[in-house]
Design a protein around this motif. Structure first.
Motif, PDB file in Angstrom:
ATOM      1  N   UNK A 383      43.393  28.189  49.138  1.00 24.49           N
ATOM      2  CA  UNK A 383      42.061  28.632  48.716  1.00 24.49           C
ATOM      3  C   UNK A 383      41.693  29.958  49.356  1.00 24.49           C
ATOM      4  N   UNK A 384      42.056  30.136  50.621  1.00 25.94           N
ATOM      5  CA  UNK A 384      41.764  31.402  51.291  1.00 25.94           C
ATOM      6  C   UNK A 384      42.493  32.564  50.629  1.00 25.94           C
ATOM      7  N   UNK A 385      43.634  32.277  50.024  1.00 33.14           N
ATOM      8  CA  UNK A 385      44.404  33.321  49.347  1.00 33.14           C
ATOM      9  C   UNK A 385      43.972  33.517  47.898  1.00 33.14           C
ATOM     10  N   UNK A 386      43.077  32.670  47.415  1.00 31.34           N
ATOM     11  CA  UNK A 386      42.599  32.774  46.029  1.00 31.34           C
ATOM     12  C   UNK A 386      41.475  33.808  45.996  1.00 31.34           C
ATOM     13  N   UNK A 387      41.860  35.066  45.928  1.00 32.02           N
ATOM     14  CA  UNK A 387      40.904  36.168  46.044  1.00 32.02           C
ATOM     15  C   UNK A 387      40.574  36.777  44.687  1.00 32.02           C
ATOM     16  N   UNK A 388      39.355  37.275  44.599  1.00 33.02           N
ATOM     17  CA  UNK A 388      38.938  38.104  43.464  1.00 33.02           C
ATOM     18  C   UNK A 388      38.570  39.450  44.064  1.00 33.02           C
ATOM     19  N   UNK A 389      39.478  40.406  43.971  1.00 26.38           N
ATOM     20  CA  UNK A 389      39.300  41.648  44.704  1.00 26.38           C
ATOM     21  C   UNK A 389      39.436  41.361  46.186  1.00 26.38           C
ATOM     22  N   UNK A 390      38.346  41.598  46.934  1.00 29.24           N
ATOM     23  CA  UNK A 390      38.380  41.406  48.383  1.00 29.24           C
ATOM     24  C   UNK A 390      37.843  40.043  48.811  1.00 29.24           C
ATOM     25  N   UNK A 391      37.354  39.232  47.864  1.00 30.02           N
ATOM     26  CA  UNK A 391      36.586  38.048  48.224  1.00 30.02           C
ATOM     27  C   UNK A 391      37.197  36.764  47.665  1.00 30.02           C
ATOM     28  N   UNK A 392      36.917  35.634  48.346  1.00 30.58           N
ATOM     29  CA  UNK A 392      37.354  34.338  47.856  1.00 30.58           C
ATOM     30  C   UNK A 392      36.624  33.996  46.557  1.00 30.58           C
ATOM     31  N   UNK A 393      37.315  33.301  45.666  1.00 30.90           N
ATOM     32  CA  UNK A 393      36.801  33.057  44.316  1.00 30.90           C
ATOM     33  C   UNK A 393      35.684  32.020  44.303  1.00 30.90           C
ATOM     34  N   UNK A 425      32.206  46.082  46.649  1.00 28.36           N
ATOM     35  CA  UNK A 425      32.698  46.755  45.452  1.00 28.36           C
ATOM     36  C   UNK A 425      33.630  45.842  44.672  1.00 28.36           C
ATOM     37  N   UNK A 426      33.707  46.066  43.377  1.00 32.09           N
ATOM     38  CA  UNK A 426      34.434  45.176  42.475  1.00 32.09           C
ATOM     39  C   UNK A 426      35.878  45.667  42.340  1.00 32.09           C
ATOM     40  N   UNK A 427      36.672  45.293  43.336  1.00 29.97           N
ATOM     41  CA  UNK A 427      38.004  45.879  43.478  1.00 29.97           C
ATOM     42  C   UNK A 427      39.095  45.119  42.731  1.00 29.97           C
ATOM     43  N   UNK A 428      38.736  44.021  42.122  1.00 27.12           N
ATOM     44  CA  UNK A 428      39.729  43.256  41.365  1.00 27.12           C
ATOM     45  C   UNK A 428      39.027  42.306  40.427  1.00 27.12           C
ATOM     46  N   UNK A 429      39.783  41.630  39.582  1.00 28.90           N
ATOM     47  CA  UNK A 429      39.158  40.725  38.613  1.00 28.90           C
ATOM     48  C   UNK A 429      39.947  39.429  38.517  1.00 28.90           C
ATOM     49  N   UNK A 430      39.294  38.431  37.945  1.00 28.77           N
ATOM     50  CA  UNK A 430      39.904  37.139  37.699  1.00 28.77           C
ATOM     51  C   UNK A 430      39.584  36.780  36.258  1.00 28.77           C
ATOM     52  N   UNK A 431      40.570  36.391  35.520  1.00 27.47           N
ATOM     53  CA  UNK A 431      40.314  36.026  34.140  1.00 27.47           C
ATOM     54  C   UNK A 431      40.624  37.161  33.186  1.00 27.47           C
TER      55      UNK A 431
END
Length: 599
Positions: A383-393, A425-431
């Motif tokens: 879960x800690x590795x389940x990141x969306x950009x810099x943050x946990x999902x 900042x929105x550095x990555x995406x999920x979905x």
């Protein structure tokens, strides 16, 4: 020479500070700020002594504050006094992620103006003498005599009485002066100092007597009565609940973006997905819902959290203050304590998929009655590795919330789950990818990520709510966005929904209150489909009212804060006008009061 120097110094300081502020360097703001700086400069200097040194040293303080202010305005569209040095730690935790967005040009201009002022101060006498040489000896003597007379006038002690009376009036007696000068950024800075002083002096009041007086006053207020026209109160009084789980989902930077599509399109921006918030809409239509007014925009998450937990206003302290880090020091009445005392058999849990000490939550949650706090270190490695950009999902938050409900089947549970996925900042995406047209090259990548992540959050919300619906335990879920995103992204700052003409709209997100199928109380289930706007502070008291709270003080706080005219009243927030709710907010923040006193 003294008078000329003080005038130049006051003009320079007013330019620097108004340039850093939210309203800019308009003529009115400059004039008001100039008058304040002029009076203060007269008070801190003496023509007979090293007045230039004193004024230069004093001016360094507003320069530092201006640099902090211009940065804060850039990120949150709210001015800050920056007396609150505790903000530095929390800001430093994520500052590296925002380096490209710091307003370096404005900071550089502030520093350049100040350096020029210091250089001119050092060479001031030489410059004046240079211009004097252009005149004949007789003319020069006339000028010298006039300057000497004016400077000698300011040497008299009684001259300082006038600015002193004005400043004292500003801070204490004359609300009209405070109201007029609050237009300027520097005026707002001084009001923050006034509020800080009041907060400090309040520690020496007889707390018990003050609280009794305020409660007595609140009970007598007209707003302590039930508003028969309020759709949310149509079944009041509600039945006291003794068997119910209460789950709050505070969703980072979540709001109903498609609702604003028409305003975005006026700026040429088109989001090619009408279904970003479909699940939010479903639970809004099948529960209680509407717009939620928040105390912040672009950041300051815990101020919204504080209002929802306590019902007390977060903006009634020095401008820019974060209540968790700077104000809250003692046990304070909260929703968690209410549930323990009123509903009973209650476990209280806080969940946040970030560090425990972020915004001092590890220290503050126990003061708010939260007995167990789960931070990111208590999630699984996966879960800690389940990141969306810099943050946990958001998925990790929903999964952990479900696990906590399942681990405590024989008690009532209160869970405050605070997500972090959509933090900028929105550095990555999920979905899936969602196309957004006509974005700038600089912001385009981040905004597309943000829009995609909003939809992913909405999808994870449905998965969690499907679980809530099949539970056999009566459960109430409260979902809301903590604030809208940083308004300086192109998609927002140029659209009509973030304009200066509609600033209140920037402080709006969305909320719903949903009862699962196990809730059979008809007074509650008949509220399904009601849409009414509310504030973060009013939401706190409304949750308590739904659970059976009938105290007149709670009704007063709910009725007062649900009205945006009251909630955003600048004169009350800044203390220019006295008000019972403001007294409650500032006196009760570090006081634990027996709930029977509210009845």
């Amino acid at each position: 020479m003294y008078v000329i120097y003080v005038l130049i110094a006051s003009i320079t300081m007013s330019f620097i500070y108004e340039y850093s502020g939210l309203n800019g360097i308009g003529a009115k703001n400059m004039l008001l700020s100039f008058l304040l700086f002029l009076f203060i400069n007269i008070l801190v200097s003496n023509p007979n002594k090293k007045y230039k040194r004193n004024i230069v040293i004093f001016s360094f303080i507003p320069v530092l504050l201006a640099i902090c202010n211009v940065t804060k305005v850039r990120f949150q569209l709210a001015e800050i006094s920056f007396f609150d040095v505790k903000l530095a730690k929390a800001a430093g935790d994520i500052a590296g992620l925002f380096l490209d967005k710091i307003p370096y040009t404005k900071i550089a201009l502030i520093l350049v103006v100040y350096v020029i002022f210091v250089i001119l101060s050092k060479k001031y006498v030489d410059i004046i003498d240079f211009f004097k040489m252009k005149y004949t000896l007789e003319e020069q003597n006339d000028i010298d005599d006039k300057l000497f007379d004016i400077d000698r006038l300011f040497c008299l002690k009684y001259i300082k009485i006038f600015p002193l009376i004005f400043i004292i009036s500003f801070f204490t007696f004359t609300s009209e002066i405070s109201s007029a000068l609050s237009t300027s950024s520097f005026g707002n800075l001084l009001i923050s100092g006034k509020i800080l002083t009041q907060t400090y002096l309040r520690k020496y009041e007889n707390e018990e007597q003050a609280i009794k007086r305020i409660i007595k006053t609140a009970k007598k207020e007209e707003l302590a009565k039930v508003d028969v026209n309020d759709k949310l109160l149509k079944n009041y009084p509600f039945n006291k609940q003794s068997n119910m789980d209460v789950v709050i989902i505070q969703s980072e930077t979540f709001f109903d973006l498609p609702k604003y599509q028409d305003k975005l399109e006026k700026n040429g921006i088109v989001v090619h997905d009408e279904h970003i918030s479909d699940n939010l809409h479903y639970y809004q239509n099948n529960g209680i819902s509407g717009i939620m007014h928040t105390p912040t925009v672009g950041g300051g998450t815990v101020n919204t959290e504080y209002e929802v937990m306590t019902g007390y206003g977060a903006r009634y302290f020095a401008r820019g203050s974060i209540v968790f880090t700077s104000i809250l020091e003692k046990q304070t009445n909260s929703l968690a304590y209410f549930l323990k005392d009123y509903v009973g058999n209650m476990k209280t849990i806080g969940i946040h998929n970030h560090n425990a000490d972020y915004w001092d939550r590890d220290r503050v949650y126990p003061l708010l009655g939260i007995d167990k706090f789960i931070d990111m270190t208590m999630f699984t490695k996966e879960e800690q590795d389940d990141l969306v950009g810099a943050w946990m999902s958001d998925k990790t938050i929903f999964d952990m919330t479900r696990r906590q409900l399942e681990e405590n089947p024989n008690t009532n549970n209160f869970i405050l789950s605070v997500t972090v996925q959509n933090h900028g900042p929105f550095l990555g995406k999920k979905g899936e990818d969602i196309e957004v047209d006509n974005l700038s090259e600089h912001d385009g990548w981040e905004i597309r990520n943000f829009v995609s992540n909003l939809k992913y959050s909405d999808e994870q919300l449905k998965i969690f709510m499907d679980y809530i619906d099949i539970r056999q335990k009566p459960t109430m879920v409260i979902f809301y966005g903590d604030h809208k995103p940083d308004p300086n992204y192109d998609i927002f700052k140029n659209s009509k929904y973030y304009t200066e003409n509609d600033r209140q709209n920037m402080f709006n997100t969305d909320y719903f209150i949903y009862f699962n199928n196990a809730v059979q109380d008809e007074k509650l289930t008949s509220l399904k489909g009601i849409h009414q706007d509310i504030s973060a502070a009013a939401l706190n008291r409304y949750i308590q009212i739904l659970l059976g709270d009938t105290s007149p003080v709670s009704m007063y706080m709910y009725n007062y804060t649900k009205d945006p005219v009251n909630y955003f009243n600048k004169d009350v927030i800044t203390g220019i006008k006295d008000n019972t709710y403001r007294d409650i907010t500032t006196n009760f923040v570090n006081a634990f009061i027996d709930y029977k006193d509210f009845d």
